[in-house]
Each structure stands twice: as structure tokens, then as C-alpha cells.
Design an enzyme around this catalytic site. Structure first.
Site, short mmCIF file in Angstrom:
data_model
loop_
_atom_site.label_atom_id
_atom_site.label_comp_id
_atom_site.label_asym_id
_atom_site.label_seq_id
_atom_site.Cartn_x
_atom_site.Cartn_y
_atom_site.Cartn_z
N LYS A 1 60.59 15.49 3.64
CA LYS A 1 59.42 14.86 4.25
C LYS A 1 58.60 15.88 5.05
O LYS A 1 58.06 16.79 4.48
CB LYS A 1 59.90 13.67 5.09
CG LYS A 1 60.87 12.75 4.34
CD LYS A 1 60.20 12.10 3.15
CE LYS A 1 61.03 11.07 2.43
NZ LYS A 1 62.01 11.53 1.49
N ARG B 1 77.37 29.13 -2.92
CA ARG B 1 77.60 27.77 -2.39
C ARG B 1 78.09 27.84 -0.95
O ARG B 1 77.75 27.03 -0.10
CB ARG B 1 78.59 27.01 -3.29
CG ARG B 1 79.06 25.72 -2.67
CD ARG B 1 79.73 24.74 -3.64
NE ARG B 1 80.49 25.32 -4.73
CZ ARG B 1 81.69 25.90 -4.61
NH1 ARG B 1 82.28 26.00 -3.43
NH2 ARG B 1 82.30 26.38 -5.68
N ASP C 1 68.84 9.86 12.70
CA ASP C 1 67.98 10.34 11.61
C ASP C 1 66.56 10.49 12.17
O ASP C 1 65.90 9.49 12.46
CB ASP C 1 68.04 9.34 10.45
CG ASP C 1 67.22 9.78 9.25
OD1 ASP C 1 66.24 10.53 9.43
OD2 ASP C 1 67.54 9.34 8.13
N TYR D 1 66.26 3.56 6.03
CA TYR D 1 65.79 3.88 4.68
C TYR D 1 66.72 3.16 3.67
O TYR D 1 67.95 3.20 3.80
CB TYR D 1 65.82 5.40 4.47
CG TYR D 1 65.65 5.79 3.03
CD1 TYR D 1 64.57 5.34 2.28
CD2 TYR D 1 66.59 6.60 2.38
CE1 TYR D 1 64.42 5.67 0.95
CE2 TYR D 1 66.46 6.94 1.04
CZ TYR D 1 65.37 6.48 0.33
OH TYR D 1 65.23 6.80 -0.99
O1 P1T Z 1 65.14 11.47 -0.25
P1 P1T Z 1 66.14 12.29 0.52
O2 P1T Z 1 65.70 13.67 0.81
O3 P1T Z 1 67.51 12.20 -0.05
O4 P1T Z 1 66.22 11.62 2.00
C1 P1T Z 1 66.70 10.33 2.24
C2 P1T Z 1 66.08 9.78 3.48
C3 P1T Z 1 66.79 9.80 4.65
N1 P1T Z 1 66.29 9.31 5.81
C4 P1T Z 1 65.05 8.78 5.86
C5 P1T Z 1 64.53 8.24 7.15
C6 P1T Z 1 64.26 8.75 4.71
O5 P1T Z 1 63.03 8.24 4.79
C7 P1T Z 1 64.78 9.25 3.47
C8 P1T Z 1 64.00 9.20 2.22
N2 P1T Z 1 62.94 8.27 2.23
C9 P1T Z 1 62.10 8.02 1.17
C10 P1T Z 1 62.18 8.60 -0.02
C11 P1T Z 1 61.06 6.99 1.44
O6 P1T Z 1 60.09 6.86 0.67
O7 P1T Z 1 61.19 6.29 2.44
#
Ligand code: P1T
Length: 381
Positions: free
Chosen positions: A198, A48, A173, A101
């Protein structure tokens, strides 16, 4: 080294691994033996805290955003929660872009606000709206650019300058652009955050998150909580991210080519009201986008003519596009923000920022673009 070279080599130099491995091994051991009870010098103690596969990933992540440091997390939201809990305390105030998001807004409004943090959402396309919302307790500005799902763009340099004058931390972000098309630290942001789920992963098969910074104090605090909170990625997740990132440069080029073709096609389509894509001259902030990004990415949103049930019918009819949340993978995805990714945003707030029932978001993949256009035409027809 240039971007595409770093994306393949940093963290995986054969000299770094004991056997000369060209691909970093997946180090599954959760604990590491030591000679005495003293802290191991330079070695590992518990996974961890640090793990060799994660170290390789963090080196690569830092190289791509040209930051001094990077920290990897189990998801984008895990990175966000850890970052906020590391830097803020009860009574602090955050000014955030009103288009984010949905899960980020939910984390802020429904979880972190229970711990005495306050959030104000503003239209950050105008830097003065951010400026006006800054108060005595403001410690952080939270931005996406372009935003999810409306692809609004904010002036990262202008906002970061205002923030640093007030000794406020700016977080950007950068998920939608990936480090290939935008490097917010160069524009003055203090921290860059990614949902590595992504474009960095790129194949819709791994969740991940990352924060990058060159600020020692921010890094030290976040690293402490990476271990103390423990929302870390598994070694296998780290391997998948390292592998995915090797093709980031070529994937982003193709995502962009395909997205531009799809955007132009939809813009001329009689069943489409409007298309929002940073690469189109019709994007209201096209010029600002050109200044701070080197490309326009693979995500676009558009409004379909007709009623909500027409939109739902269209979404049921696509065949090459999958009707699914998420974005940034090689395969094309399409979704309905109002009922899917942004359903947790209160309806009034959704309407206020422009997430209508007719809005559809597409993550354009790297398939043959003629198949994508044919698919959309068939379903729209
Ligand atoms: O899903 P995760 O890895 O926890 O990430 C969150 C997140 C953070 N910032 C942005 C700009 C994002 O698009 C996302 C996750 N978004 C999706 C799952 C979506 O479909 O838009």
C-alpha cells in the site's frame, strides 16, 4: 534524522555498498560462496536467510517505525501468517478487531483456525470489549486502527496496557496510516505490521509485507520463521519498496489533503448518505484519532443513496478513479467492500459491523483533486 530524511537515506548510505552506489544494488545472487564449511562470519549464505537488498529495506523499515528490528515479507498476508505461526501454538486464543481487512479475517478463520488456534472478534472501539473477551488461553490481541474498510479507531494505548498486564502480545496493523501518520510502538503495541503493498510501495507495482518490533524475543522467533517458512520478498521487490518509500512523506501529505477535500465535498453531496473519514469532525472518534495519529490518511468510505444497482452503476461510471481492490498508490482507486475486498467475510458478520451494500471505499490518490471531485460528481449524478 527526521522522518523524510530517514525515508530517503537509511539503508542506502553510499558507504554501505562496495562501489559507493547511491542507490542500493539489486542483489540477485541466491547463494553466496564461503571460504570453508564453517558459517560465514558476517557474510551472506543463502538469499532466503538474508540478502543485501533486503537488509537495506529492513533497516529503512525499522527506522520509519522507530523499532529495533524489522522483517520484510512477500506480502502483508505472508507477514501476518509468519508472525502468528511464530508466536502462537495449538490451543492459543486471539482477540481480534471485528472490522479487519477481509483477507486477514479469512487467514484467521479459514486457515490458521485449522491449526488449533481460536479467534474471537470484538468491537475494539471500546477497550472494555477487548478486556471482556480475554480468557486464560488468550495470547494475542490483533488490531487495525483505523480499520479496513470502516475506519474505526481503537485506543491503542489503553488496549496495550490491558494486554501487557495479562502478558498478551498486541499487534497493530498500521497499513492505513503508514509510519508517517502513526507509530503504534510508541503507544505501547508490541508489534507493528504493514501491507507494504500500500503506502510504503506507493505505486501499485509491488506486493510486500513488514513487521517491526523492539521486543528481542518476538523478533528472534519471527526471524527464524522468515527463513524457515520462506515467504520473503525478491530483491527486485525490495528495491521497489526502497524506491517507493523515499517519497512516503510527500505522498502522505498530498493523499491527506486530497482525501480531506473529497471527504468534505461528499459530505455535502445530496447523493451521499454519510462519509467516514478520520479527518472529519463528524467521525465518531475524531478526538481519539487526533490523540494517537498525526494525520488522517488517504482512505475514506461512504454510503451512496439508492439501491445496490445504483451503487454498481456509480462504480461503473467513474473514469479517473479505477474500480479496483487495494489502496495507497498514487492513483485513485474505488471499490465495493461487500463484493470485493470483504466478500470472504460472512454476510452476517459484514452486516453486524456495518459493511452494507451501499458502502463504497475510496483510496484517494495524489492527482489534481479537482479532477477527482469532478469524476465523482459526474458518476454520482
Ligand atoms: O495484500 P497484502 O499485501 O497481502 O496485504 C494484506 C493486507 C493487510 N492489512 C491491511 C490493512 C490490508 O488492507 C491488506 C490488503 N488490503 C487490500 C488488498 C485491500 O484492498 O483492502
Amino acid at each position: 534524522m527526521k522522518f523524510a530524511t530517514k525515508a530517503i537515506h537509511v539503508g542506502e548510505e553510499p558507504g554501505l555498498a562496495s562501489n559507493g552506489d547511491v542507490v542500493v544494488p539489486i542483489h540477485l545472487s541466491t547463494t553466496f560462496a564461503r571460504r570453508g564449511v564453517e558459517k560465514p562470519t558476517g557474510g551472506y549464505e543463502y538469499s532466503r536467510t538474508a540478502n543485501p537488498t533486503r537488509d537495506a529495506l529492513e533497516l529503512r523499515l525499522a527506522a520509519l517505525e522507530e523499532s529495533k528490528h524489522a522483517l520484510a515479507f512477500a506480502s502483508g498476508l505472508a507477514a501476518e501468517a509468519t508472525l502468528v505461526l511464530s508466536l502462537l501454538r495449538k490451543g492459543d486464543h486471539v482477540v481480534a478487531f471485528d472490522d479487519l481487512y477481509g483477507g486477514t479475517r479469512r487467514l484467521f478463520s479459514q486457515t490458521l483456525s485449522n491449526f488449533g488456534l481460536d479467534f474471537t472478534y470484538v468491537d475494539a472501539r471500546e477497550a472494555r470489549n477487548v478486556n471482556r473477551a480475554i480468557g486464560k488461553r488468550t495470547k494475542m490481541i490483533w488490531l487495525e486502527s483505523p480499520t479496513n474498510p470502516l475506519l474505526k479507531i481503537c485506543d491503542i494505548r489503553a488496549i496495550s496496557e490491558v494486554a501487557s498486564r495479562h502478558q498478551i502480545i498486541t499487534v497493530l496493523d498500521n497499513t492505513f496510516m503508514s509510519p508517517y501518520f502513526q507509530n503504534p510502538l510508541r503507544l505501547g503495541a508490541d508489534v507493528v505490521l504493514h501491507s507494504a503493498t500500500k503506502y510504503l510501495g506507493g505505486h501499485s507495482d509491488v506486493l510486500g509485507g513488514a513487521i517491526m518490533t523492539s521486543n528481542e524475543e518476538i523478533h528472534t522467533k519471527a526471524k527464524f520463521n522468515q527463513n524457515a517458512i520462506g515467504a520473503v520478498p525478491s530483491p527486485f521487490d525490495c528495491f521497489l519498496l526502497l524506491r517507493g518509500m523515499k517519497t512516503l512523506a510527500v505522498r502522505m501529505e498530498r493523499h491527506q489533503l486530497n482525501a480531506m477535500r473529497v471527504a468534505e465535498h461528499l459530505e455535502a453531496h445530496p447523493a451521499v448518505v454519510r462519509v467516514i473519514y478520520p479527518g472529519l469532525k463528524s467521525h465518531p472518534q475524531y478526538a481519539l484519532g487526533k490523540r494517537q495519529m498525526s494525520g488522517s490518511g488517504g482512505v475514506l468510505s461512504f454510503e451512496v443513496k439508492g439501491t445496490l444497482s445504483d451503487v454498481k452503476r456509480f462504480l461503473r461510471r467513474v473514469k479517473v478513479f479505477s474500480l479496483a481492490e487495494s489502496l495507497g498508490g498514487v492513483e485513485s482507486l474505488i471499490e465495493h467492500p461487500a463484493s470485493m475486498t470483504h466478500a470472504s467475510v460472512p454476510e452476517k458478520a459484514r452486516e453486524g459491523i456495518g459493511i452494507t451494500d451501499r458502502l463504497v471505499r475510496a483510496s484517494v490518490g495524489i492527482e489534481d483533486v479537482s479532477d477527482l471531485i469532478e469524476d465523482l460528481d459526474g458518476a454520482l449524478g
